[in-house]
Scaffold this motif. Structure first.
Motif, PDB file in Angstrom:
ATOM      1  N   ILE A 116       0.706  -1.070   0.032  1.00 26.91           N
ATOM      2  CA  ILE A 116       0.165   0.020   0.071  1.00 26.91           C
ATOM      3  C   ILE A 116       0.724   1.293   0.029  1.00 26.91           C
ATOM      4  N   LYS A 117       2.084   1.118   0.788  1.00 26.05           N
ATOM      5  CA  LYS A 117       2.694   2.360   1.072  1.00 26.05           C
ATOM      6  C   LYS A 117       3.620   2.759  -0.312  1.00 26.05           C
ATOM      7  N   THR A 118       3.691   1.804  -1.132  1.00 23.54           N
ATOM      8  CA  THR A 118       4.352   2.325  -2.500  1.00 23.54           C
ATOM      9  C   THR A 118       3.497   3.161  -3.483  1.00 23.54           C
ATOM     10  N   TYR A 119       2.414   3.242  -3.007  1.00 25.32           N
ATOM     11  CA  TYR A 119       1.306   4.041  -3.714  1.00 25.32           C
ATOM     12  C   TYR A 119       1.132   5.392  -3.232  1.00 25.32           C
ATOM     13  N   LEU A 120       1.606   5.435  -1.919  1.00 26.46           N
ATOM     14  CA  LEU A 120       1.148   6.639  -0.920  1.00 26.46           C
ATOM     15  C   LEU A 120       2.710   7.536  -0.520  1.00 26.46           C
ATOM     16  N   PRO A 121       2.679   8.717  -0.855  1.00 25.55           N
ATOM     17  CA  PRO A 121       1.648   9.351  -1.820  1.00 25.55           C
ATOM     18  C   PRO A 121       1.868   9.106  -3.349  1.00 25.55           C
ATOM     19  N   PRO A 122       1.023   9.379  -4.258  1.00 28.69           N
ATOM     20  CA  PRO A 122       1.560   9.041  -5.711  1.00 28.69           C
ATOM     21  C   PRO A 122       2.405   9.915  -6.149  1.00 28.69           C
ATOM     22  N   ASP A 123       3.346   9.372  -7.086  1.00 31.14           N
ATOM     23  CA  ASP A 123       4.519   9.731  -7.518  1.00 31.14           C
ATOM     24  C   ASP A 123       4.217  10.866  -8.641  1.00 31.14           C
ATOM     25  N   TYR A 154       0.967   1.612 -12.968  1.00 31.41           N
ATOM     26  CA  TYR A 154       1.594   2.765 -12.274  1.00 31.41           C
ATOM     27  C   TYR A 154       2.888   2.250 -11.627  1.00 31.41           C
ATOM     28  N   ASN A 155       2.761   1.043 -10.844  1.00 30.72           N
ATOM     29  CA  ASN A 155       3.930   0.377 -10.341  1.00 30.72           C
ATOM     30  C   ASN A 155       4.574  -0.712 -11.129  1.00 30.72           C
ATOM     31  N   GLU A 156       3.451  -1.591 -11.537  1.00 39.21           N
ATOM     32  CA  GLU A 156       3.831  -2.912 -12.117  1.00 39.21           C
ATOM     33  C   GLU A 156       2.837  -3.119 -13.156  1.00 39.21           C
ATOM     34  N   PRO A 157       3.235  -3.990 -14.088  1.00 41.99           N
ATOM     35  CA  PRO A 157       2.264  -4.489 -15.189  1.00 41.99           C
ATOM     36  C   PRO A 157       0.787  -4.914 -14.522  1.00 41.99           C
ATOM     37  N   GLY A 158      -0.197  -4.456 -15.047  1.00 44.62           N
ATOM     38  CA  GLY A 158      -1.539  -4.846 -14.523  1.00 44.62           C
ATOM     39  C   GLY A 158      -2.039  -4.051 -13.656  1.00 44.62           C
ATOM     40  N   ASP A 159      -1.279  -3.285 -12.746  1.00 44.85           N
ATOM     41  CA  ASP A 159      -1.947  -2.531 -11.619  1.00 44.85           C
ATOM     42  C   ASP A 159      -2.562  -1.280 -12.211  1.00 44.85           C
ATOM     43  N   ILE A 160      -3.551  -0.616 -11.459  1.00 43.18           N
ATOM     44  CA  ILE A 160      -4.119   0.788 -11.826  1.00 43.18           C
ATOM     45  C   ILE A 160      -4.172   1.691 -10.870  1.00 43.18           C
ATOM     46  N   LEU A 161      -3.710   2.937 -10.794  1.00 45.37           N
ATOM     47  CA  LEU A 161      -3.967   3.957  -9.925  1.00 45.37           C
ATOM     48  C   LEU A 161      -4.624   4.975 -10.520  1.00 45.37           C
ATOM     49  N   VAL A 177      -6.603   1.867  -5.872  1.00 40.44           N
ATOM     50  CA  VAL A 177      -5.498   1.187  -6.461  1.00 40.44           C
ATOM     51  C   VAL A 177      -6.131  -0.388  -6.507  1.00 40.44           C
ATOM     52  N   SER A 178      -5.765  -0.844  -7.686  1.00 38.66           N
ATOM     53  CA  SER A 178      -5.961  -2.032  -8.077  1.00 38.66           C
ATOM     54  C   SER A 178      -4.965  -2.832  -8.430  1.00 38.66           C
ATOM     55  N   THR A 179      -4.370  -3.879  -7.384  1.00 42.30           N
ATOM     56  CA  THR A 179      -3.042  -4.431  -7.697  1.00 42.30           C
ATOM     57  C   THR A 179      -3.138  -5.738  -7.153  1.00 42.30           C
ATOM     58  N   SER A 180      -2.058  -6.534  -7.032  1.00 39.50           N
ATOM     59  CA  SER A 180      -2.073  -7.774  -6.307  1.00 39.50           C
ATOM     60  C   SER A 180      -0.796  -7.735  -5.307  1.00 39.50           C
ATOM     61  N   ILE A 181      -1.072  -8.628  -4.306  1.00 41.66           N
ATOM     62  CA  ILE A 181       0.086  -8.974  -3.281  1.00 41.66           C
ATOM     63  C   ILE A 181       0.832 -10.104  -3.466  1.00 41.66           C
ATOM     64  N   ASP A 182       0.371 -11.213  -3.356  1.00 43.02           N
ATOM     65  CA  ASP A 182       1.294 -12.497  -3.576  1.00 43.02           C
ATOM     66  C   ASP A 182       0.937 -13.334  -4.803  1.00 43.02           C
ATOM     67  N   ASP A 183      -0.102 -12.870  -5.527  1.00 43.33           N
ATOM     68  CA  ASP A 183      -0.433 -13.686  -6.758  1.00 43.33           C
ATOM     69  C   ASP A 183      -0.948 -12.744  -7.742  1.00 43.33           C
ATOM     70  N   PRO A 184      -0.219 -12.565  -8.837  1.00 46.31           N
ATOM     71  CA  PRO A 184      -0.580 -11.645  -9.810  1.00 46.31           C
ATOM     72  C   PRO A 184      -2.054 -11.880 -10.633  1.00 46.31           C
TER      73      PRO A 184
END
Length: 231
Positions: A116-123, A154-161, A177-184
């Motif tokens: 979560i904290k890799t998206y806060l604050p947005p860059d 935004y941070n990795e393929p397939g995620d969306i901010l 944010v839509s992303t994945s944690i341990d499974d893409p």
């Protein structure tokens, strides 16, 4: 002749609409970047409390508070306040099984909070790169007033901010944010609500993540803002 004229008119109107849409994207991206940049600078004059609460199957499992402030070199410092709670587990074999599951869930929760904290604050720079690559999408929430802009990968393929903005007030409303944690292949989503300090500084007041498959909910709240000592 009439059909040709109609087609030309439609093409002309489509061109105008496309130009307006591009102008909206450009203007809103610029506003988002400005707000994020200005607020990051202003927040260095404050200290506040970050409260992280973890729920499992609807039951609160832990609560941790940290005092946050910026060091002279601009590094964000977080110090535990000593206010923390954690549920106690039963003894015996059943207790050991529960404890093992608790450890696994704790590892997942820590990984989730870190993500979560890799998206806060947005860059702002990442946002600009995505915009320059022509990948930014815009959704009108309220004509001429409220817009939602999406920044894929935004941070990795397939995620969306996605960031919602009130153009009339020049304020960020929220983000998600839509992303994945341990499974893409397993997506999770977290929602961020923004608030303002008296001087107009914007900050992520509340972040909520739901991971239904894990029966996990994480809430991160920032509150108790005050001028940092010596500033």
């Amino acid at each position: 002749m009439k059909k040709l004229s109609l087609m030309l008119l439609l093409l002309f109107m489509c061109g105008i609409a496309k130009n307006y849409a591009q102008a909206d994207v450009k203007a809103n991206v610029a506003q988002i970047k400005k707000n994020l940049t200005d607020s990051k600078v202003s927040l260095k004059n404050y200290e506040w409390i970050e409260t992280t609460t973890i729920f499992l199957k609807g039951e609160q499992k832990s609560l941790q508070q940290k005092q946050c402030y910026y060091a002279v070199d601009g590094t964000l410092i977080k110090v535990e306040t000593g206010v923390s709670t954690q549920t106690k587990q039963k003894g015996g074999i059943r207790g050991k099984i529960i404890e093992k599951k608790k450890e696994q869930m704790s590892d997942y929760a820590k990984l989730t909070v870190s993500k979560i904290k890799t998206y806060l604050p947005p860059d702002p720079q990442k946002i600009q790169r995505i915009y320059e690559n022509g990948k930014t999408n815009i959704q009108i929430l309220k004509p001429n007033t409220k817009f939602k802009l999406s920044f894929p990968d935004y941070n990795e393929p397939g995620d969306i901010l996605s960031i919602s903005i009130d153009k009339s007030k020049q304020k960020i409303i929220s983000a998600e944010v839509s992303t994945s944690i341990d499974d893409p292949n397993k997506k999770v989503q977290f929602d961020i609500t923004y608030s303002d300090l008296p001087d107009g500084t914007q900050y992520a007041a509340k972040t909520v993540l739901d991971a239904p498959e894990k029966n996990l909910k994480i809430v991160i709240e920032n509150s108790g803002f005050k001028n940092a000592a010596g500033k």
